[in-house]
Design an enzyme around this catalytic site. Structure first.
Site, PDB file in Angstrom:
ATOM      1  N   THR A   1      18.007 -28.583   7.215  1.00 39.07           N
ATOM      2  CA  THR A   1      18.564 -30.044   7.227  1.00 39.07           C
ATOM      3  C   THR A   1      20.693 -30.031   6.733  1.00 39.07           C
ATOM      4  O   THR A   1      20.693 -28.874   5.184  1.00 39.07           O
ATOM      5  CB  THR A   1      17.763 -30.486   5.729  1.00 39.07           C
ATOM      6  OG1 THR A   1      17.080 -30.784   6.375  1.00 39.07           O
ATOM      7  CG2 THR A   1      18.492 -32.184   5.205  1.00 39.07           C
TER       8      THR A   1
ATOM      9  N   THR B   1      26.495 -29.337   8.222  1.00 40.33           N
ATOM     10  CA  THR B   1      26.137 -27.881   8.253  1.00 40.33           C
ATOM     11  C   THR B   1      24.961 -28.389   9.692  1.00 40.33           C
ATOM     12  O   THR B   1      25.166 -28.167  10.777  1.00 40.33           O
ATOM     13  CB  THR B   1      26.093 -27.176   8.122  1.00 40.33           C
ATOM     14  OG1 THR B   1      27.118 -26.824   6.746  1.00 40.33           O
ATOM     15  CG2 THR B   1      26.389 -25.701   9.345  1.00 40.33           C
TER      16      THR B   1
ATOM     17  N   ALA C   1      22.920 -23.473   4.085  1.00 38.36           N
ATOM     18  CA  ALA C   1      23.394 -22.989   2.561  1.00 38.36           C
ATOM     19  C   ALA C   1      24.322 -23.787   2.136  1.00 38.36           C
ATOM     20  O   ALA C   1      25.579 -23.915   2.241  1.00 38.36           O
ATOM     21  CB  ALA C   1      23.076 -21.095   2.574  1.00 38.36           C
TER      22      ALA C   1
ATOM     23  N   GLY D   1      20.765 -30.586  -0.308  1.00 34.64           N
ATOM     24  CA  GLY D   1      20.581 -31.427   0.723  1.00 34.64           C
ATOM     25  C   GLY D   1      18.908 -32.226   0.292  1.00 34.64           C
ATOM     26  O   GLY D   1      18.058 -33.353   0.838  1.00 34.64           O
TER      27      GLY D   1
ATOM     28  N   GLU E   1      12.341 -26.719   4.047  1.00 33.58           N
ATOM     29  CA  GLU E   1      13.157 -25.706   5.044  1.00 33.58           C
ATOM     30  C   GLU E   1      12.901 -24.303   4.995  1.00 33.58           C
ATOM     31  O   GLU E   1      13.131 -23.157   5.642  1.00 33.58           O
ATOM     32  CB  GLU E   1      14.539 -25.274   4.646  1.00 33.58           C
ATOM     33  CG  GLU E   1      15.367 -27.081   4.587  1.00 33.58           C
ATOM     34  CD  GLU E   1      17.088 -26.834   3.756  1.00 33.58           C
ATOM     35  OE1 GLU E   1      17.662 -27.705   4.577  1.00 33.58           O
ATOM     36  OE2 GLU E   1      16.895 -26.615   3.072  1.00 33.58           O
TER      37      GLU E   1
HETATM   38  C1  A5P Z   1      19.561 -29.123   2.863  1.00 28.90           C
HETATM   39  O1  A5P Z   1      18.203 -29.147   1.002  1.00 28.90           O
HETATM   40  C2  A5P Z   1      20.159 -27.697   1.837  1.00 28.90           C
HETATM   41  O2  A5P Z   1      19.634 -26.786   1.959  1.00 28.90           O
HETATM   42  C3  A5P Z   1      21.568 -27.540   3.757  1.00 28.90           C
HETATM   43  O3  A5P Z   1      21.573 -26.461   3.933  1.00 28.90           O
HETATM   44  C4  A5P Z   1      22.050 -26.881   1.949  1.00 28.90           C
HETATM   45  O4  A5P Z   1      22.648 -27.828   1.659  1.00 28.90           O
HETATM   46  C5  A5P Z   1      24.004 -26.439   2.365  1.00 28.90           C
HETATM   47  O5  A5P Z   1      24.371 -27.975   3.174  1.00 28.90           O
HETATM   48  P1  A5P Z   1      26.161 -28.187   4.340  1.00 28.90           P
HETATM   49  O6  A5P Z   1      25.452 -28.149   4.734  1.00 28.90           O
HETATM   50  O7  A5P Z   1      25.699 -30.150   4.125  1.00 28.90           O
HETATM   51  O8  A5P Z   1      26.796 -28.570   2.353  1.00 28.90           O
END
Ligand code: A5P
Length: 228
Positions: free
Chosen positions: A33, A36, A87, A101, A107
């Site tokens: 999620t 990215t 991440a 997110g 996750e």
């Molecule tokens: C979601 O809960 C997060 O673990 C995302 O994987 C992490 O925050 C990376 O997010 P972005 O790709 O939006 O930077």
């Protein structure tokens, strides 16, 4: 290392494109999620591969289904072949902070049910020590004040995440507490164990000891595995 948002999105796109190459027909894929992961799902949909997926959020499920991917529930699969997720921070040992997110619990379940996990990041996510991002943890709404008090006694302070004026709720109906680092999470396992032992704490955004490889997009155009 800070990147401007346009450059960062370009790198996210590059690493998402590269990650799709590891997905083979017939596989059962875990979907992460975040922005990215959303770009990865977009790329994956373009490939029209015959695969199944299990997803870590309603958002990712919706995006994958809209692109023609069959999304099944976690209970319908024995084990996932490969999970692709991102991440918020990655330390030199490959330990992660996730949860920006808000999907950290799902996750972690998805990643832990996977033979292999590929974490895709732009180079701004690489840090010498975990912590600058803060640490998202998922908490039950029941007894929230008592849980916050207990955590504070242990030295953990933070802010309950809000969406405008109201509490932000996860897909599990829980609350996210964004912890301030003390000042760094130098021993992620120790912090995780302390936090998860507290009643009301559902999960922490510290990810370690998983079969993870980190794929990084660098500003110089390289997309390559992170070396320790
Ligand atoms: C979601 O809960 C997060 O673990 C995302 O994987 C992490 O925050 C990376 O997010 P972005 O790709 O939006 O930077």
């Amino acid at each position: 290392m800070k990147l401007n948002p346009i450059e960062q999105t370009r790198l996210k796109q590059e690493v998402a494109k590269k990650a799709v190459e590891f997905v083979k027909p017939g596989m059962c894929i875990g979907l992460g999620t975040g922005s990215t992961a959303a770009l990865f799902i977009e790329e994956l949909c373009k490939r029209k591969l015959s695969i199944k997926a299990a997803s870590s959020s309603e958002r990712s499920t919706e995006a994958a289904r809209a692109g023609g991917i069959e999304v099944v529930s976690m209970d319908e699969i024995e084990q996932l072949d490969l999970t692709i997720d991102s991440a918020d921070e990655v330390d030199p040992k490959g330990n992660l902070i996730k949860g920006g997110g808000g999907a950290l619990t799902r996750e972690k379940i998805v990643a832990s049910s996977s033979k292999e996990v590929i974490i895709i990041v732009d180079e701004s996510k690489l840090v010498p020590k975990l912590g600058d991002f803060g640490l998202p943890i998922e908490i039950l709404p029941f007894g929230l004040k008592a849980t916050l008090k207990r955590l504070e006694k242990l030295g953990y302070r933070g802010h309950v995440r809000k969406k405008g004026e109201v509490l932000y709720l996860t897909d599990n109906g829980n609350v996210i507490l964004d912890l301030e680092p003390p000042p760094y999470f130098e021993n992620p396992k120790k912090h995780h164990e302390t936090l998860i032992a507290q009643p009301g704490v559902v999960e922490t955004g510290l990810f370690f000891d998983l079969p993870m490889r980190i794929l990084v997009a660098y500003e110089n155009g390289e997309v390559t595995w992170m070396k320790e």
